[in-house]
Design an enzyme around this catalytic site. Structure first.
Site, PDB file in Angstrom:
ATOM      1  CE  LYS A  29      -3.612  -1.951   2.970  1.00  0.00           C
ATOM      2  NZ  LYS A  29      -2.786  -2.729   3.885  1.00  0.00           N
ATOM      3  CG  HIS A  52       1.704 -10.226   8.119  1.00  0.00           C
ATOM      4  ND1 HIS A  52       0.945 -11.346   7.845  1.00  0.00           N
ATOM      5  CD2 HIS A  52       0.851  -9.190   8.109  1.00  0.00           C
ATOM      6  CE1 HIS A  52      -0.314 -10.999   7.658  1.00  0.00           C
ATOM      7  NE2 HIS A  52      -0.403  -9.683   7.821  1.00  0.00           N
TER       8      HIS A  52
HETATM    9  P1  M7G Z   1      -3.186  -8.574   6.604  1.00  0.00           P
HETATM   10  O1  M7G Z   1      -3.367  -8.100   8.005  1.00  0.00           O
HETATM   11  O2  M7G Z   1      -2.983 -10.045   6.409  1.00  0.00           O
HETATM   12  O3  M7G Z   1      -4.380  -8.180   5.687  1.00  0.00           O
HETATM   13  O4  M7G Z   1      -1.938  -7.771   6.038  1.00  0.00           O
HETATM   14  P2  M7G Z   1      -4.963  -6.829   5.106  1.00  0.00           P
HETATM   15  O5  M7G Z   1      -4.475  -6.767   3.672  1.00  0.00           O
HETATM   16  O6  M7G Z   1      -6.435  -7.040   5.148  1.00  0.00           O
HETATM   17  O7  M7G Z   1      -4.466  -5.719   5.969  1.00  0.00           O
HETATM   18  C1  M7G Z   1      -1.256  -8.137   4.907  1.00  0.00           C
HETATM   19  C2  M7G Z   1      -0.439  -6.930   4.473  1.00  0.00           C
HETATM   20  O8  M7G Z   1       0.395  -7.332   3.408  1.00  0.00           O
HETATM   21  C3  M7G Z   1      -1.320  -5.800   3.955  1.00  0.00           C
HETATM   22  O9  M7G Z   1      -0.963  -4.582   4.570  1.00  0.00           O
HETATM   23  C4  M7G Z   1      -1.068  -5.811   2.451  1.00  0.00           C
HETATM   24  O10 M7G Z   1      -1.142  -4.522   1.861  1.00  0.00           O
HETATM   25  C5  M7G Z   1       0.326  -6.382   2.365  1.00  0.00           C
HETATM   26  N1  M7G Z   1       0.574  -7.100   1.111  1.00  0.00           N
HETATM   27  C6  M7G Z   1      -0.270  -7.924   0.462  1.00  0.00           C
HETATM   28  N2  M7G Z   1       0.328  -8.423  -0.639  1.00  0.00           N
HETATM   29  C7  M7G Z   1      -0.290  -9.352  -1.574  1.00  0.00           C
HETATM   30  C8  M7G Z   1       1.591  -7.904  -0.700  1.00  0.00           C
HETATM   31  C9  M7G Z   1       2.676  -8.053  -1.615  1.00  0.00           C
HETATM   32  O11 M7G Z   1       2.641  -8.771  -2.611  1.00  0.00           O
HETATM   33  N3  M7G Z   1       3.812  -7.367  -1.294  1.00  0.00           N
HETATM   34  C10 M7G Z   1       3.906  -6.542  -0.187  1.00  0.00           C
HETATM   35  N4  M7G Z   1       5.044  -5.894   0.019  1.00  0.00           N
HETATM   36  N5  M7G Z   1       2.887  -6.380   0.663  1.00  0.00           N
HETATM   37  C11 M7G Z   1       1.739  -7.063   0.428  1.00  0.00           C
END
Ligand code: M7G
Length: 326
Positions: free
Chosen positions: A194, A264
């Site tokens: 993001k 994470h």
């Molecule tokens: P989460 O709490 O599992 O879910 O966080 P959320 O997306 O509902 O917050 C996962 C975090 O990983 C989020 O902040 C995503 O923006 C980030 N994220 C997801 N993907 C698929 C990627 C990616 O491919 N690369 C990076 N750098 N971040 C990612």
């Protein structure tokens, strides 16, 4: 939006040797040049969500016969670009009245970029994630987790190949800010999807642990304290060194439920109202550490609340089990 510091361009200070160390040149998935025209064939089906205030739009459509989600987002104006913006832009007068006037400013293309995120092929779950929907709060006991949530996430959750790609340096290797390679307490810290890294106001990084056996907050016990403390200490130190943002200006937390079930930790600028920072979803890492110190099995036994969208099948499971008060 509160400012997090004076260093406006966080990329300043990333030395060549650091980039090389992280293996940028061997990165095959990050083939940026090949992606230039990727959106020309996008066929829009629906607007999932848009916000004039947040200046973003979430789209569902087709890209080369695959389902795709595309997110367009206008990014904040950076202070360090202002002089170029004023000197290098065209200004079109819209109206003038006494001491008041409004204009359309047309800046040079590189100061007018739109952050674009593409998920392709997108699953139905991705489409639902971005659709604006009514949500319901669920209170999950430890027993609910084992009997309802765990079987559900084993069958339904988002794929985490992107996480393994990061850990194995097959993707985003050039973006790594810090890595502790220890397989027990180590992690990779890098900018979140993001964050475009253009300004510190919306700083957003994630620390992804090397261990592959911890799905979420629910799996944590006191035996993971060295891992959690390591992420906190080294994560905060690296962010201070790289971006000049101190721990007192950062929010460090885990989501429950997360979207991706591989442990994470989120690091966001305190002044940034990042999505998912509400009390119903974010758990401060410092609180998690304290809770585990007080009770090693805290997250196995405690009830945890979280919101679910109206059409989430996990919500249906909770309803069917009679675990949702209406
Ligand atoms: P989460 O709490 O599992 O879910 O966080 P959320 O997306 O509902 O917050 C996962 C975090 O990983 C989020 O902040 C995503 O923006 C980030 N994220 C997801 N993907 C698929 C990627 C990616 O491919 N690369 C990076 N750098 N971040 C990612």
């Amino acid at each position: 939006m509160a400012s997090t510091g004076k260093r406006e361009n966080p990329n300043i200070g990333i030395t060549k040797s650091k980039r090389q160390k992280s293996g940028a040149d061997s990165d095959k998935i990050d083939d940026l040049a090949a992606s230039e025209s990727v959106l020309s064939g996008f066929k829009l089906k629906t607007v999932l969500r848009d916000s004039a205030r947040e200046k973003n739009i979430f789209l569902h459509g087709k890209l080369d016969d695959h389902e795709a989600v595309v997110i367009l987002e206008k990014t904040p104006i950076r202070e360090d670009t202002l002089s170029e913006m004023f000197s290098g832009s065209r200004l079109k007068l819209e109206m003038k009245n006494d001491i008041y006037s409004t204009y359309q400013l047309q800046p040079p293309a590189h100061l007018n970029e739109i952050k674009t995120t593409v998920v392709c092929p997108a699953t139905e779950k991705h489409v639902k994630k971005y659709l604006c929907q009514e949500t319901f709060l669920v209170e999950e006991t430890g027993e609910d987790y084992r009997s309802i949530t765990l079987p559900y996430i084993k069958s339904q959750s988002f794929g985490i190949q992107w996480v393994y790609n990061i850990l194995e340096k097959k993707a985003e290797a050039n973006r790594i800010v810090y890595e502790d390679p220890d397989q027990d307490v180590g992690f990779v810290l890098l900018p979140d999807l993001k964050w475009d890294q253009k300004q510190l106001d919306n700083l957003y990084l994630i620390a992804i642990v090397h261990r592959r056996d911890i799905k979420s907050l629910r799996d944590l016990t006191a035996q993971h304290l060295p891992l959690l403390r390591n992420i906190r200490q080294k994560g905060e130190k690296s962010i201070l060194e790289r971006y000049g943002v101190p721990a007192s200006k950062m929010r460090v937390y885990l989501h429950y439920q997360p979207s991706y079930y591989h442990l994470h930790v989120h690091f966001t600028a305190l002044g940034y109202d990042a999505p998912g920072t509400g009390v119903e979803r974010a758990h401060l890492l410092s609180d998690v550490i304290q809770n585990l110190l007080a009770d090693p099995e805290y997250y196995h036994s405690r009830s945890l609340s979280f919101p679910l969208r109206a059409d989430d099948s996990l919500l249906r499971e909770f309803k069917e089990a009679g675990r949702l008060s209406t």
